[in-house]
Motif scaffolding. Structure first.
Motif, PDB file in Angstrom:
ATOM      1  N   SER A 353     101.573  11.403  29.034  1.00  0.00           N
ATOM      2  CA  SER A 353     100.547  10.418  29.405  1.00  0.00           C
ATOM      3  C   SER A 353      99.256  10.605  28.632  1.00  0.00           C
ATOM      4  CB  SER A 353     100.266  10.516  30.916  1.00  0.00           C
ATOM      5  OG  SER A 353      99.834  11.832  31.261  1.00  0.00           O
ATOM      6  N   GLN A 354      99.177  11.642  27.790  1.00  0.00           N
ATOM      7  CA  GLN A 354      97.980  11.879  26.982  1.00  0.00           C
ATOM      8  C   GLN A 354      98.098  11.132  25.655  1.00  0.00           C
ATOM      9  OE1 GLN A 354      99.874  14.083  28.363  1.00  0.00           O
ATOM     10  NE2 GLN A 354      98.747  15.679  29.464  1.00  0.00           N
ATOM     11  N   ALA A 355      97.013  10.515  25.223  1.00  0.00           N
ATOM     12  CA  ALA A 355      97.030   9.686  24.020  1.00  0.00           C
ATOM     13  C   ALA A 355      97.421  10.482  22.779  1.00  0.00           C
ATOM     14  CB  ALA A 355      95.664   9.035  23.817  1.00  0.00           C
ATOM     15  N   LYS A 356      96.964  11.735  22.662  1.00  0.00           N
ATOM     16  CA  LYS A 356      97.237  12.503  21.453  1.00  0.00           C
ATOM     17  C   LYS A 356      98.709  12.921  21.346  1.00  0.00           C
ATOM     18  CE  LYS A 356      95.723  16.890  23.557  1.00  0.00           C
ATOM     19  NZ  LYS A 356      94.809  18.047  23.384  1.00  0.00           N
ATOM     20  N   PHE A 357      99.438  12.888  22.472  1.00  0.00           N
ATOM     21  CA  PHE A 357     100.853  13.236  22.446  1.00  0.00           C
ATOM     22  C   PHE A 357     101.763  12.023  22.622  1.00  0.00           C
ATOM     23  CE2 PHE A 357      99.059  17.238  24.511  1.00  0.00           C
ATOM     24  CZ  PHE A 357      98.977  17.911  23.300  1.00  0.00           C
ATOM     25  N   ALA A 358     101.172  10.842  22.735  1.00  0.00           N
ATOM     26  CA  ALA A 358     101.940   9.644  23.072  1.00  0.00           C
ATOM     27  C   ALA A 358     103.031   9.366  22.030  1.00  0.00           C
ATOM     28  CB  ALA A 358     101.014   8.438  23.189  1.00  0.00           C
ATOM     29  N   TRP A 359     104.181   8.903  22.511  1.00  0.00           N
ATOM     30  CA  TRP A 359     105.271   8.525  21.613  1.00  0.00           C
ATOM     31  C   TRP A 359     104.891   7.252  20.867  1.00  0.00           C
ATOM     32  CZ3 TRP A 359     109.709   9.277  25.717  1.00  0.00           C
ATOM     33  CH2 TRP A 359     109.848  10.651  25.962  1.00  0.00           C
ATOM     34  N   GLY A 360     105.165   7.228  19.570  1.00  0.00           N
ATOM     35  CA  GLY A 360     104.727   6.133  18.718  1.00  0.00           C
ATOM     36  C   GLY A 360     105.527   4.855  18.875  1.00  0.00           C
ATOM     37  N   PRO A 361     105.005   3.754  18.316  1.00  0.00           N
ATOM     38  CA  PRO A 361     105.720   2.469  18.341  1.00  0.00           C
ATOM     39  C   PRO A 361     107.098   2.604  17.698  1.00  0.00           C
ATOM     40  CG  PRO A 361     103.451   2.162  17.633  1.00  0.00           C
ATOM     41  CD  PRO A 361     103.677   3.647  17.660  1.00  0.00           C
ATOM     42  N   GLY A 362     108.067   1.917  18.270  1.00  0.00           N
ATOM     43  CA  GLY A 362     109.430   1.949  17.770  1.00  0.00           C
ATOM     44  C   GLY A 362     110.300   3.019  18.399  1.00  0.00           C
ATOM     45  N   THR A 363     109.693   3.926  19.185  1.00  0.00           N
ATOM     46  CA  THR A 363     110.474   4.990  19.812  1.00  0.00           C
ATOM     47  C   THR A 363     111.456   4.399  20.817  1.00  0.00           C
ATOM     48  OG1 THR A 363     108.647   6.551  19.583  1.00  0.00           O
ATOM     49  CG2 THR A 363     110.373   7.119  21.154  1.00  0.00           C
ATOM     50  N   LYS A 364     112.722   4.785  20.683  1.00  0.00           N
ATOM     51  CA  LYS A 364     113.764   4.288  21.575  1.00  0.00           C
ATOM     52  C   LYS A 364     113.735   5.063  22.894  1.00  0.00           C
ATOM     53  CE  LYS A 364     117.044   4.996  18.576  1.00  0.00           C
ATOM     54  NZ  LYS A 364     118.393   4.994  17.940  1.00  0.00           N
ATOM     55  N   VAL A 365     113.629   4.347  24.010  1.00  0.00           N
ATOM     56  CA  VAL A 365     113.494   4.976  25.328  1.00  0.00           C
ATOM     57  C   VAL A 365     114.343   4.232  26.348  1.00  0.00           C
ATOM     58  CG1 VAL A 365     111.155   5.801  24.851  1.00  0.00           C
ATOM     59  CG2 VAL A 365     111.485   3.547  25.900  1.00  0.00           C
ATOM     60  N   PHE A 366     114.404   4.799  27.532  1.00  0.00           N
ATOM     61  CA  PHE A 366     114.922   4.115  28.717  1.00  0.00           C
ATOM     62  C   PHE A 366     113.743   3.878  29.663  1.00  0.00           C
ATOM     63  CE2 PHE A 366     119.011   6.100  27.502  1.00  0.00           C
ATOM     64  CZ  PHE A 366     119.803   4.967  27.534  1.00  0.00           C
ATOM     65  N   TYR A 367     113.738   2.707  30.331  1.00  0.00           N
ATOM     66  CA  TYR A 367     112.688   2.387  31.305  1.00  0.00           C
ATOM     67  C   TYR A 367     113.334   2.145  32.671  1.00  0.00           C
ATOM     68  CZ  TYR A 367     109.316  -0.360  33.956  1.00  0.00           C
ATOM     69  OH  TYR A 367     108.499  -0.845  34.947  1.00  0.00           O
ATOM     70  N   LEU A 368     112.796   2.768  33.715  1.00  0.00           N
ATOM     71  CA  LEU A 368     113.304   2.591  35.069  1.00  0.00           C
ATOM     72  C   LEU A 368     112.701   1.323  35.661  1.00  0.00           C
ATOM     73  CD1 LEU A 368     114.974   3.583  37.442  1.00  0.00           C
ATOM     74  CD2 LEU A 368     113.046   5.033  38.126  1.00  0.00           C
ATOM     75  N   SER A 369     113.457   0.236  35.624  1.00  0.00           N
ATOM     76  CA  SER A 369     112.970  -1.056  36.084  1.00  0.00           C
ATOM     77  C   SER A 369     113.024  -1.157  37.606  1.00  0.00           C
ATOM     78  CB  SER A 369     113.807  -2.184  35.454  1.00  0.00           C
ATOM     79  OG  SER A 369     113.500  -3.418  36.050  1.00  0.00           O
ATOM     80  N   ALA A 370     111.919  -1.561  38.191  1.00  0.00           N
ATOM     81  CA  ALA A 370     111.865  -1.713  39.648  1.00  0.00           C
ATOM     82  C   ALA A 370     112.658  -2.924  40.108  1.00  0.00           C
ATOM     83  CB  ALA A 370     110.408  -1.833  40.103  1.00  0.00           C
ATOM     84  N   SER A 371     112.709  -3.970  39.283  1.00  0.00           N
ATOM     85  CA  SER A 371     113.406  -5.194  39.693  1.00  0.00           C
ATOM     86  C   SER A 371     114.902  -5.076  39.526  1.00  0.00           C
ATOM     87  CB  SER A 371     112.892  -6.390  38.876  1.00  0.00           C
ATOM     88  OG  SER A 371     113.050  -6.140  37.489  1.00  0.00           O
TER      89      SER A 371
END
Length: 406
Positions: A353-371
């Motif tokens: 959650s810190q800006a200096k360690f944030a994952w860059g644009p294009g990084t492939k992730v999974f998102y836990l969708s609430a819907s």
């Protein structure tokens, strides 16, 4: 002296009697053994006869069963052939009218997929999902499903694990992907085979459900695109409607037209739940968009990359950790935490959650969708320094605790 002679005579007679008795005993023993052997031989012979009779009985039953199965198979083939001939004769003499053409084996007309029929819908976002027919649109030859309005016929297939009661009824218009012709052929359902979950069509017996699609009653209808079975379709929305998951896990159509609709409740965090559903799903189509395409938020996507060596992640039990090697075949990352190297599964890692360690644009992730209620594939678009959240291609201002490596 006379008494001694008589005693000797009696003793001699006694010995003779004993000798005779022993001889008779031996003869009786021999006869007994012979009788026992004869009895054993008789029992063996009787057993062989019974076994032979039992084998003959089983063979006769098997022969009768095979003959019965052959007769039933011939009967089915004959019935199918008669139905085809009757259908061909009726089709050549009848013209389309109303909901279909006359069909002798259905007692009426070949008909469209009926309202209430169970089926599968091929969603551009979620692949195949269970659905139920709600109606037919004469204007464009599409079906309204409980998961999608105006669903194209080439996106509708029979449901898996159907029973005779829930299967598409005889006379239903369909399309069949022929391997020999390498194209979709117009077809009509004749019957359902509950034994193997296939359909008998007028153009094919035991047709697999993955090669069957719905068909409209349009005379000039074009066949569906012949892409590989099971291939995920490319995303190309023709209208402003997408699909989301309902509270019971079923899919419901989410229309974003200007027509009026009832207000949605707000969640515990004060966020409009309908807006949250749209936020999660507005740009799900970007999952299959090429690099460099424009996201829903207007930002250009960077080249895709995976979380790799040198990136920082958060592990709930340990805090910040530096990744020293990417995931192996077992899905484990090697990370360094407080000068200790540990193996961590990717599903236990979260985005920093810190800006200096944030994952860059294009990084492939999974998102836990609430819907949707599950992890969905996503890519990082940007990081919000002010809120410590991520803008993903499927969700704006995503909480880092809901983002993990892919």
């Amino acid at each position: 002296r006379r008494a001694l002679e008589q005693a000797a005579k009696l003793e001699q007679e006694k010995k003779e009697l004993q000798t005779e008795l022993e001889g008779q005993r031996e003869q009786l023993a021999i006869q007994l053994k012979r009788m026992e052997m004869q009895q054993k031989l008789f029992q063996k012979q009787r057993t062989r006869e019974l076994e032979e009779k039992e084998r003959e009985k089983v063979q006769q039953q098997q022969a009768m069963q095979t003959e019965m199965e052959t007769i039933m198979e011939q009967k089915k083939k004959l019935e199918l052939e008669l139905r085809r001939k009757a259908l061909a004769a009726s089709s050549s003499s009848s013209s389309k009218a109303g909901m279909g053409v006359a069909s002798p084996f259905t007692g009426g007309k070949s008909k469209l997929l009926r309202t209430g029929a169970k089926c599968r819908y091929e969603s551009t976002s979620y692949g195949w999902m269970a659905a139920v027919v709600q109606g037919y649109n004469d204007s464009d030859g599409t079906f309204n499903l409980d998961v999608r309005q105006h669903a194209a016929v080439d996106k509708i297939a029979p449901a898996k694990e159907d029973t005779e009661r829930d299967s598409w009824p005889p006379g239903t218009l369909a399309s069949y992907l022929s391997t020999s012709a390498n194209q979709w052929l117009p077809a009509v359902v004749i019957s359902f085979n509950e034994s193997d979950g296939t359909y008998n069509l007028d153009v094919r017996d035991h047709a697999e459900i993955d090669r069957i699609r719905a068909r409209s009653d349009r005379a000039a209808e074009e066949p569906p695109a012949t892409r590989a079975l099971g291939e995920r379709p490319s995303v190309a929305f023709k209208d402003k409607e997408s699909t989301t998951m309902g509270p019971n896990g079923d899919a419901t159509a989410l229309a974003r037209h200007s027509r009026s609709r009832p207000a949605f409740d707000q969640g515990a965090d004060g966020v409009d739940q309908e807006a949250r559903r749209r936020s999660d799903l507005d740009i799900t189509a970007a999952l299959s968009s090429p690099a460099g395409a424009t996201t829903a938020g207007g930002a250009s996507t960077a080249p895709a990359r995976a979380v790799n060596k040198g990136d920082v992640c958060t592990i709930p039990e340990h805090g910040l950790a530096v990744i020293e090697s990417p995931a192996g075949r077992d899905g484990c990352f090697t990370v360094k935490v407080n000068d200790k190297r540990i193996q961590v599964q990717g599903d236990a890692m979260r985005a920093p959650s810190q800006a200096k360690f944030a994952w860059g644009p294009g990084t492939k992730v999974f998102y836990l969708s609430a819907s949707v209620g599950k992890w969905i594939e996503a890519s990082v678009v940007s990081f919000n320094t002010s809120s410590g959240t991520y803008n993903l291609d499927v969700r704006q201002e995503a909480d880092p605790d809901k983002v993990r490596p892919r």
